[in-house]
Design a protein around this motif. Structure first.
Motif, PDB file in Angstrom:
ATOM      1  N   LEU A 123       0.823  -1.213   0.000  1.00  0.00           N
ATOM      2  CA  LEU A 123       0.000   0.000   0.000  1.00  0.00           C
ATOM      3  C   LEU A 123       0.854   1.259   0.000  1.00  0.00           C
ATOM      4  CD1 LEU A 123      -2.323  -1.948   0.368  1.00  0.00           C
ATOM      5  CD2 LEU A 123      -3.347  -0.225   1.823  1.00  0.00           C
ATOM      6  N   GLU A 124       1.952   1.222   0.732  1.00  0.00           N
ATOM      7  CA  GLU A 124       2.850   2.383   0.737  1.00  0.00           C
ATOM      8  C   GLU A 124       3.365   2.644  -0.675  1.00  0.00           C
ATOM      9  OE1 GLU A 124       6.969   3.962   2.857  1.00  0.00           O
ATOM     10  OE2 GLU A 124       6.018   2.141   3.609  1.00  0.00           O
ATOM     11  N   LEU A 125       3.737   1.585  -1.391  1.00  0.00           N
ATOM     12  CA  LEU A 125       4.216   1.756  -2.760  1.00  0.00           C
ATOM     13  C   LEU A 125       3.091   2.242  -3.671  1.00  0.00           C
ATOM     14  CD1 LEU A 125       6.374   1.590  -4.925  1.00  0.00           C
ATOM     15  CD2 LEU A 125       5.838  -0.842  -5.177  1.00  0.00           C
ATOM     16  N   LEU A 126       1.905   1.641  -3.565  1.00  0.00           N
ATOM     17  CA  LEU A 126       0.788   2.065  -4.413  1.00  0.00           C
ATOM     18  C   LEU A 126       0.439   3.532  -4.192  1.00  0.00           C
ATOM     19  CD1 LEU A 126      -1.586  -1.024  -4.092  1.00  0.00           C
ATOM     20  CD2 LEU A 126      -0.219  -0.370  -6.087  1.00  0.00           C
ATOM     21  N   ARG A 127       0.612   3.998  -2.973  1.00  0.00           N
ATOM     22  CA  ARG A 127       0.258   5.382  -2.640  1.00  0.00           C
ATOM     23  C   ARG A 127       1.398   6.364  -2.891  1.00  0.00           C
ATOM     24  NH1 ARG A 127      -3.199   3.399   2.555  1.00  0.00           N
ATOM     25  NH2 ARG A 127      -5.189   3.250   1.454  1.00  0.00           N
ATOM     26  N   ALA A 150       4.991   8.659  -7.357  1.00  0.00           N
ATOM     27  CA  ALA A 150       5.835   8.296  -8.494  1.00  0.00           C
ATOM     28  C   ALA A 150       5.298   7.107  -9.283  1.00  0.00           C
ATOM     29  CB  ALA A 150       7.254   7.995  -8.013  1.00  0.00           C
ATOM     30  N   THR A 151       4.432   6.292  -8.681  1.00  0.00           N
ATOM     31  CA  THR A 151       3.880   5.146  -9.408  1.00  0.00           C
ATOM     32  C   THR A 151       2.877   5.568 -10.468  1.00  0.00           C
ATOM     33  OG1 THR A 151       2.040   4.830  -7.862  1.00  0.00           O
ATOM     34  CG2 THR A 151       4.107   3.633  -7.384  1.00  0.00           C
ATOM     35  N   GLY A 152       2.289   6.746 -10.287  1.00  0.00           N
ATOM     36  CA  GLY A 152       1.252   7.191 -11.196  1.00  0.00           C
ATOM     37  C   GLY A 152      -0.109   6.588 -10.881  1.00  0.00           C
ATOM     38  N   LEU A 153      -0.196   5.816  -9.823  1.00  0.00           N
ATOM     39  CA  LEU A 153      -1.448   5.165  -9.444  1.00  0.00           C
ATOM     40  C   LEU A 153      -2.169   5.866  -8.304  1.00  0.00           C
ATOM     41  CD1 LEU A 153      -0.264   1.441  -9.315  1.00  0.00           C
ATOM     42  CD2 LEU A 153      -1.613   2.526 -11.103  1.00  0.00           C
ATOM     43  N   ALA A 154      -1.431   6.586  -7.497  1.00  0.00           N
ATOM     44  CA  ALA A 154      -1.972   7.122  -6.238  1.00  0.00           C
ATOM     45  C   ALA A 154      -3.272   7.890  -6.423  1.00  0.00           C
ATOM     46  CB  ALA A 154      -0.925   8.001  -5.552  1.00  0.00           C
ATOM     47  N   SER A 155      -3.352   8.703  -7.435  1.00  0.00           N
ATOM     48  CA  SER A 155      -4.560   9.521  -7.609  1.00  0.00           C
ATOM     49  C   SER A 155      -5.759   8.712  -8.090  1.00  0.00           C
ATOM     50  CB  SER A 155      -4.290  10.660  -8.594  1.00  0.00           C
ATOM     51  OG  SER A 155      -3.999  10.138  -9.870  1.00  0.00           O
ATOM     52  N   GLY A 156      -5.546   7.504  -8.557  1.00  0.00           N
ATOM     53  CA  GLY A 156      -6.648   6.688  -9.055  1.00  0.00           C
ATOM     54  C   GLY A 156      -7.033   5.523  -8.170  1.00  0.00           C
ATOM     55  N   LEU A 157      -6.440   5.430  -6.987  1.00  0.00           N
ATOM     56  CA  LEU A 157      -6.710   4.272  -6.128  1.00  0.00           C
ATOM     57  C   LEU A 157      -8.167   4.193  -5.670  1.00  0.00           C
ATOM     58  CD1 LEU A 157      -3.425   4.025  -4.048  1.00  0.00           C
ATOM     59  CD2 LEU A 157      -4.158   2.600  -5.979  1.00  0.00           C
ATOM     60  N   TRP A 160      -5.373  -4.056 -13.950  1.00  0.00           N
ATOM     61  CA  TRP A 160      -5.221  -5.024 -12.854  1.00  0.00           C
ATOM     62  C   TRP A 160      -3.843  -5.650 -12.846  1.00  0.00           C
ATOM     63  CZ3 TRP A 160      -8.512  -3.573  -9.651  1.00  0.00           C
ATOM     64  CH2 TRP A 160      -9.754  -3.104 -10.059  1.00  0.00           C
ATOM     65  N   VAL A 161      -3.276  -5.886 -14.031  1.00  0.00           N
ATOM     66  CA  VAL A 161      -1.910  -6.407 -14.096  1.00  0.00           C
ATOM     67  C   VAL A 161      -0.944  -5.376 -13.520  1.00  0.00           C
ATOM     68  CG1 VAL A 161      -0.037  -7.047 -15.672  1.00  0.00           C
ATOM     69  CG2 VAL A 161      -2.327  -8.031 -15.986  1.00  0.00           C
ATOM     70  N   MET A 162      -1.145  -4.115 -13.854  1.00  0.00           N
ATOM     71  CA  MET A 162      -0.275  -3.059 -13.328  1.00  0.00           C
ATOM     72  C   MET A 162      -0.362  -3.005 -11.803  1.00  0.00           C
ATOM     73  SD  MET A 162      -0.161   1.009 -14.301  1.00  0.00           S
ATOM     74  CE  MET A 162      -1.921   1.167 -14.075  1.00  0.00           C
ATOM     75  N   LEU A 163      -1.554  -3.064 -11.262  1.00  0.00           N
ATOM     76  CA  LEU A 163      -1.728  -3.049  -9.814  1.00  0.00           C
ATOM     77  C   LEU A 163      -1.039  -4.261  -9.185  1.00  0.00           C
ATOM     78  CD1 LEU A 163      -3.291  -1.056  -7.947  1.00  0.00           C
ATOM     79  CD2 LEU A 163      -5.119  -2.761  -7.884  1.00  0.00           C
ATOM     80  N   ALA A 164      -1.188  -5.425  -9.797  1.00  0.00           N
ATOM     81  CA  ALA A 164      -0.547  -6.644  -9.289  1.00  0.00           C
ATOM     82  C   ALA A 164       0.976  -6.533  -9.352  1.00  0.00           C
ATOM     83  CB  ALA A 164      -1.025  -7.855 -10.081  1.00  0.00           C
ATOM     84  N   LEU A 165       1.491  -5.961 -10.425  1.00  0.00           N
ATOM     85  CA  LEU A 165       2.947  -5.809 -10.553  1.00  0.00           C
ATOM     86  C   LEU A 165       3.520  -4.920  -9.448  1.00  0.00           C
ATOM     87  CD1 LEU A 165       3.369  -5.507 -14.415  1.00  0.00           C
ATOM     88  CD2 LEU A 165       4.132  -7.379 -12.945  1.00  0.00           C
ATOM     89  N   PHE A 166       2.822  -3.851  -9.116  1.00  0.00           N
ATOM     90  CA  PHE A 166       3.307  -2.993  -8.036  1.00  0.00           C
ATOM     91  C   PHE A 166       3.253  -3.709  -6.684  1.00  0.00           C
ATOM     92  CE2 PHE A 166       2.893   0.586 -11.018  1.00  0.00           C
ATOM     93  CZ  PHE A 166       4.111   1.203 -10.786  1.00  0.00           C
TER      94      PHE A 166
END
Length: 189
Positions: A51-55, A58-65, A120-126
């Motif tokens: 979760l720390e990484l997803l948030r 720099a991942t580009g995912l944080a704003s879309g979680l 979903w693959v991107m989320l799983a990879l992170f």
């Protein structure tokens, strides 16, 4: 906790933890843990910091979680309905699914041909990346903290000066002779 980060009991946190635990299972943190199914005797993606990484911005995912969470819970509710699984409404739908059902749903979402597969693959990879490389923190800090993924892989600790050096070659022997003009720092002359 950084401003704007959902608390441990939020729908977003529980759902993303359950997703990360489905991708790389870990041991339950407490007997009441609903997000981590406890399918491993060792730490998994959640304890490794998924979760720390997803948030991390720099991942580009944080704003879309929040949208990922809503979408995943929507899929989980439809999955439960299609399979005759009753949901009680007390927890997010994905969290309420059994580990086997979570796994089946994630498998379907990441399968070739699924229209949202890339997300979903991107989320799983992170989630894997948090375990495999502790990408959300420095390697020496992760090792010092006993990061479960780096520990499981036997990642070498840094030298006393904090630098990572590998005294032994990975194949147990030098792969090539050093050029005679190579300096003591390893630079070519």
């Amino acid at each position: 906790m950084p401003r704007g980060t959902p608390d441990a009991g939020s729908t977003e946190t529980r759902t993303l933890e359950a997703f990360a635990d489905t991708v790389l299972p870990g041991v339950k943190r407490t007997p009441e843990d609903t997000a981590v199914a406890g399918r491993s005797h060792d730490a998994g993606a959640v304890e490794a910091g998924a979760l720390e990484l997803l948030r991390t911005p720099a991942t580009g995912l944080a704003s879309g979680l929040a949208e990922f969470t809503e979408l995943l819970n929507g899929h989980a509710a439809r999955y439960a309905d299609q399979h005759g699984t009753a949901l009680d409404g007390g927890l997010p739908p994905f969290v309420q699914l059994s580990f086997e059902d979570r796994t089946a749903l994630v498998r379907a979402l990441t399968s070739p041909g699924h229209p949202e597969k890339e997300f979903w693959v991107m989320l799983a990879l992170f989630c894997n990346m948090a375990y495999d490389s502790a990408a959300h923190t420095s390697t020496p800090a992760a090792i010092a903290a006993g990061h479960p993924g780096l520990r499981a892989m036997g990642f070498a600790a840094p030298d006393p000066d904090g630098l990572l050096r590998f005294k032994d070659y990975s194949y147990g022997r030098p792969l090539a002779r050093l050029h005679p003009d190579t300096t003591s720092s390893g630079s070519p002359a």
